[in-house]
Enzyme design. Structure first.
Site, PDB file in Angstrom:
ATOM      1  N   GLY A 128      13.845 -10.303  10.639  1.00  0.00           N
ATOM      2  CA  GLY A 128      13.005 -11.495  10.722  1.00  0.00           C
ATOM      3  C   GLY A 128      13.226 -12.373   9.502  1.00  0.00           C
ATOM      4  O   GLY A 128      14.185 -12.194   8.739  1.00  0.00           O
ATOM      5  N   LYS A 166      16.372  -2.967  15.412  1.00  0.00           N
ATOM      6  CA  LYS A 166      16.404  -2.122  16.605  1.00  0.00           C
ATOM      7  C   LYS A 166      16.624  -2.890  17.907  1.00  0.00           C
ATOM      8  O   LYS A 166      17.003  -2.313  18.911  1.00  0.00           O
ATOM      9  CB  LYS A 166      15.133  -1.286  16.701  1.00  0.00           C
ATOM     10  CG  LYS A 166      13.860  -2.076  16.940  1.00  0.00           C
ATOM     11  CD  LYS A 166      12.687  -1.109  17.067  1.00  0.00           C
ATOM     12  CE  LYS A 166      11.373  -1.826  17.233  1.00  0.00           C
ATOM     13  NZ  LYS A 166      10.246  -0.911  17.351  1.00  0.00           N
ATOM     14  N   GLU A 172      -4.212 -26.596  11.132  1.00  0.00           N
ATOM     15  CA  GLU A 172      -4.622 -25.437  11.923  1.00  0.00           C
ATOM     16  C   GLU A 172      -5.958 -24.910  11.413  1.00  0.00           C
ATOM     17  O   GLU A 172      -6.450 -25.332  10.364  1.00  0.00           O
ATOM     18  CB  GLU A 172      -3.537 -24.349  11.869  1.00  0.00           C
ATOM     19  CG  GLU A 172      -2.220 -24.812  12.484  1.00  0.00           C
ATOM     20  CD  GLU A 172      -1.166 -23.728  12.502  1.00  0.00           C
ATOM     21  OE1 GLU A 172      -1.420 -22.615  12.000  1.00  0.00           O
ATOM     22  OE2 GLU A 172      -0.066 -23.983  13.035  1.00  0.00           O
ATOM     23  N   HIS A 225      -5.560 -12.940  17.457  1.00  0.00           N
ATOM     24  CA  HIS A 225      -5.447 -14.379  17.694  1.00  0.00           C
ATOM     25  C   HIS A 225      -6.438 -14.747  18.787  1.00  0.00           C
ATOM     26  O   HIS A 225      -6.480 -14.094  19.831  1.00  0.00           O
ATOM     27  CB  HIS A 225      -4.020 -14.755  18.108  1.00  0.00           C
ATOM     28  CG  HIS A 225      -3.764 -16.221  17.961  1.00  0.00           C
ATOM     29  ND1 HIS A 225      -4.317 -17.156  18.812  1.00  0.00           N
ATOM     30  CD2 HIS A 225      -3.046 -16.920  17.055  1.00  0.00           C
ATOM     31  CE1 HIS A 225      -3.939 -18.364  18.428  1.00  0.00           C
ATOM     32  NE2 HIS A 225      -3.168 -18.254  17.372  1.00  0.00           N
ATOM     33  N   ARG A 271      -9.583 -17.675  12.169  1.00  0.00           N
ATOM     34  CA  ARG A 271      -9.316 -16.870  13.366  1.00  0.00           C
ATOM     35  C   ARG A 271     -10.323 -15.741  13.581  1.00  0.00           C
ATOM     36  O   ARG A 271     -10.665 -15.418  14.713  1.00  0.00           O
ATOM     37  CB  ARG A 271      -7.898 -16.279  13.267  1.00  0.00           C
ATOM     38  CG  ARG A 271      -6.836 -17.322  13.456  1.00  0.00           C
ATOM     39  CD  ARG A 271      -5.466 -16.765  13.203  1.00  0.00           C
ATOM     40  NE  ARG A 271      -4.468 -17.795  13.481  1.00  0.00           N
ATOM     41  CZ  ARG A 271      -3.178 -17.651  13.245  1.00  0.00           C
ATOM     42  NH1 ARG A 271      -2.716 -16.533  12.732  1.00  0.00           N
ATOM     43  NH2 ARG A 271      -2.334 -18.622  13.537  1.00  0.00           N
ATOM     44  N   HIS A 321      -2.664  -9.762  16.937  1.00  0.00           N
ATOM     45  CA  HIS A 321      -1.705 -10.781  16.514  1.00  0.00           C
ATOM     46  C   HIS A 321      -1.015 -10.482  15.182  1.00  0.00           C
ATOM     47  O   HIS A 321       0.189 -10.613  15.064  1.00  0.00           O
ATOM     48  CB  HIS A 321      -2.425 -12.129  16.421  1.00  0.00           C
ATOM     49  CG  HIS A 321      -1.553 -13.276  16.062  1.00  0.00           C
ATOM     50  ND1 HIS A 321      -0.480 -13.673  16.834  1.00  0.00           N
ATOM     51  CD2 HIS A 321      -1.592 -14.139  15.003  1.00  0.00           C
ATOM     52  CE1 HIS A 321       0.104 -14.726  16.278  1.00  0.00           C
ATOM     53  NE2 HIS A 321      -0.547 -15.020  15.161  1.00  0.00           N
ATOM     54  N   ARG A 362      -5.937 -13.450   7.348  1.00  0.00           N
ATOM     55  CA  ARG A 362      -4.845 -14.373   7.012  1.00  0.00           C
ATOM     56  C   ARG A 362      -5.183 -15.796   7.431  1.00  0.00           C
ATOM     57  O   ARG A 362      -5.619 -16.044   8.551  1.00  0.00           O
ATOM     58  CB  ARG A 362      -3.565 -13.930   7.723  1.00  0.00           C
ATOM     59  CG  ARG A 362      -2.406 -14.903   7.577  1.00  0.00           C
ATOM     60  CD  ARG A 362      -1.188 -14.406   8.309  1.00  0.00           C
ATOM     61  NE  ARG A 362      -1.364 -14.451   9.741  1.00  0.00           N
ATOM     62  CZ  ARG A 362      -0.755 -15.314  10.549  1.00  0.00           C
ATOM     63  NH1 ARG A 362       0.049 -16.225  10.054  1.00  0.00           N
ATOM     64  NH2 ARG A 362      -0.951 -15.264  11.845  1.00  0.00           N
ATOM     65  N   SER A 403       1.834 -16.752   6.735  1.00  0.00           N
ATOM     66  CA  SER A 403       2.665 -15.545   6.798  1.00  0.00           C
ATOM     67  C   SER A 403       4.155 -15.838   6.629  1.00  0.00           C
ATOM     68  O   SER A 403       4.864 -15.115   5.929  1.00  0.00           O
ATOM     69  CB  SER A 403       2.424 -14.792   8.106  1.00  0.00           C
ATOM     70  OG  SER A 403       2.513 -15.667   9.202  1.00  0.00           O
ATOM     71  N   LEU A 404       4.665 -16.899   7.274  1.00  0.00           N
ATOM     72  CA  LEU A 404       6.070 -17.264   7.063  1.00  0.00           C
ATOM     73  C   LEU A 404       6.285 -17.646   5.597  1.00  0.00           C
ATOM     74  O   LEU A 404       7.313 -17.313   4.997  1.00  0.00           O
ATOM     75  CB  LEU A 404       6.462 -18.426   7.980  1.00  0.00           C
ATOM     76  CG  LEU A 404       6.554 -18.118   9.483  1.00  0.00           C
ATOM     77  CD1 LEU A 404       6.794 -19.392  10.284  1.00  0.00           C
ATOM     78  CD2 LEU A 404       7.649 -17.099   9.776  1.00  0.00           C
TER      79      LEU A 404
END
Length: 515
Positions: free
Chosen positions: A11, A35, A115, A239, A286, A347, A382, A387-388
């Site tokens: 990722g 994987k 957001e 989420h 969230r 999520h 979070r 996160s990214l």
């Protein structure tokens, strides 16, 4: 096989580190094992974007820091929050230099979205497939670098430590990993001077999740079995708005940015309920939105609530969210006149493998970054699109650390994988049955709202599943599905145990028996 740097996961976290290290050290061999297909990761499915402070006229680092701390509900590490957020613009610029493209506004500047939990417009995005675009750009760069070997369809079974060497030591070191070639069935002994876990999240433990099928907590489970520190596993973020269907498996995510765009949440009878729970209404964080939906569903007995976009400009919606618009149409939902049925789904995990600011774990020569880690950034919940950002910053920090601290060449004889006395399982139905039992257990007993009674019952049920799975593991030839199930059982154990240890409700964790 031997490599200088072994990265488990493909990722944004793993690929960013690989690119940086390969560019700086062209003489060193870097190996990435993953994987699934090389592009299959949680990153690929991230719709929202990267939260960064770019417009200092309306925004500031301090505002972003404050939003993160509010979402984290008092459990964030303030130094980590400061570090990650102030590093954000540099890491984004780097990503764009590698070819990642983000949406621009009419003036040619980056188009910033807003957001839930954010006080300003600061989310950089590419339509509603931001993660897919980032993954594309990073993989393209990886393939240009000759000293990176990317091994898709290779499943990391376990880390190699003193345990595998039949040595007893309180000062544990990592020497690589046993890796299953899923196409040949052969288990490789992959020796590495430095190993990095970037293996993603745990959503599949709950079955109903926005994560892809690969999100089975492999990195956390491997680190746990190797005796690394694991923390904050009780903070599973649900989420609020996954598309509700009658089908099992991964759920399609209706991005938080849709609520940022102006969509309303309604019950079946049309009541807009979020203003009753939080002054920010649909733009609350969230945890609050998910718990509010859970309360409404428990009151009504309905299977879902609805996201109302009918008052929004259709052309503008389609421009911003083409993938969401298309997927809704495929489910016979015309957002110009139909409400979107939604329900919370597993999520993101805010806890995981404990790392310091350099990405170092409690095990020597073992680092971790991305969703499998507990950095202290997220605290109890979070903030959207952090996160990214976290993955980019921590990949950079590991790279900086490795530049300054040379990892010694490991001179150890590592034993090959030993599967003497095992055989192919006669009935795969046992694996499938236990997987369904585990997922139902986690949804019903360890969901958005928990209780001590349900958590204690969950331990009893999980023990039975654990014993059956361990017996299977000891007597069967290795398979990916069996190893994934074993990992999910380990992760479930950590979530339940750490949930019972938390005596105060914080952020995404709510237990009716806590005051």
């Amino acid at each position: 096989m031997k490599t200088q740097l072994l990265i488990i996961g493909s990722g944004v976290a793993g690929l960013t580190l690989a690119v940086k290290h390969a560019e700086a050290f062209p003489e060193k061999q870097i190996t990435i094992v993953t994987k699934g297909n090389e592009d299959e990761s949680n990153t690929k499915y991230a719709q929202g974007g990267v939260a960064v402070v770019l417009d200092e006229k309306t925004d500031s680092f301090q505002k972003h820091i404050q939003d993160t701390l509010i979402a984290g509900d008092g459990l964030c590490d303030i130094d980590v929050v400061n570090m990650v957020i102030t590093e954000g613009p540099k890491r984004l610029k780097e990503l764009m230099a590698w070819g990642a493209q983000f949406d621009l506004d009419q003036t040619g500047n980056l188009d910033l979205g807003k957001e839930g939990g954010h006080s300003q417009f600061r989310v950089v995005h590419h339509k509603d497939i931001t993660g897919y675009e980032i993954e594309r750009a990073l993989l393209a760069r990886v393939h240009q670098l000759k000293n990176i070997s990317l091994l898709p369809h290779h499943f990391a079974i376990d880390l190699i430590t003193e345990h595998q060497l039949k040595q007893v030591s309180e000062n544990i070191s990592c020497y690589g990993a046993y890796v299953l070639n899923q196409k040949t069935g052969k288990v490789l002994t992959l020796q590495s001077n430095c190993t990095v876990l970037a293996a993603g999240g745990i959503g599949k433990v709950y079955g109903h999740t926005t994560n892809p099928a690969i999100a089975t907590g492999d990195g956390i489970a491997m680190a746990y079995r190797a005796k690394a520190r694991i923390k904050d596993m009780e903070f599973v973020q649900f989420h609020p708005t996954a598309l509700y269907t009658n089908q099992e498996g991964s759920a399609f995510l209706i991005s938080e940015a849709v609520r940022g765009f102006g969509a309303y949440l309604r019950t079946k009878d049309g009541t807009r309920f979020m203003p009753n729970y939080d002054k920010r209404a649909e733009l609350a964080s969230r945890d609050i939105v998910s718990q509010s939906i859970d309360t409404e569903l428990k009151k009504s007995g309905d299977p879902c609530v609805f996201l109302d976009c009918t008052h929004l400009d259709l052309k503008s919606f389609r421009d911003h969210f083409p993938n969401i618009y298309k997927t809704c149409l495929e489910h016979h939902i015309d957002i110009s006149k139909d409400w979107i049925p939604v329900v919370p789904a597993s999520h993101y995990l805010c806890g995981g493998i404990v790392v310091d600011s350099h990405g170092k774990t409690s095990i020597n020569n073992l680092f971790a970054c991305g969703e499998c880690t507990r950095t202290g950034l997220h605290g109890a919940n979070r903030l959207a699109s952090n996160s990214l950002l976290e993955a980019l910053v921590y990949a950079h920090n590991i790279y900086k650390y490795l530049c300054k601290h040379e990892v010694l060449d490991i001179q150890k004889f590592l034993p090959d994988w030993n599967d003497e006395g095992t055989s192919m399982p006669k009935e795969h139905v046992l694996i499938k049955h236990n997987l369904k039992e585990l997922q139902a257990l986690m949804r019903d007993y360890v969901g958005i709202v928990r209780s001590n009674d349900r958590l204690n019952k969950a331990i009893t049920h999980l023990d039975m599943i654990y014993n059956e799975v361990e017996e299977l593991y000891k007597t069967s030839k290795i398979s990916t599905t069996l190893c994934e199930l074993r990992n999910m059982v380990n992760v479930a154990h950590l979530i339940i145990g750490q949930s019972l240890n938390r005596k105060e409700n914080k952020g995404g964790y709510f237990n009716v028996d806590n005051t």
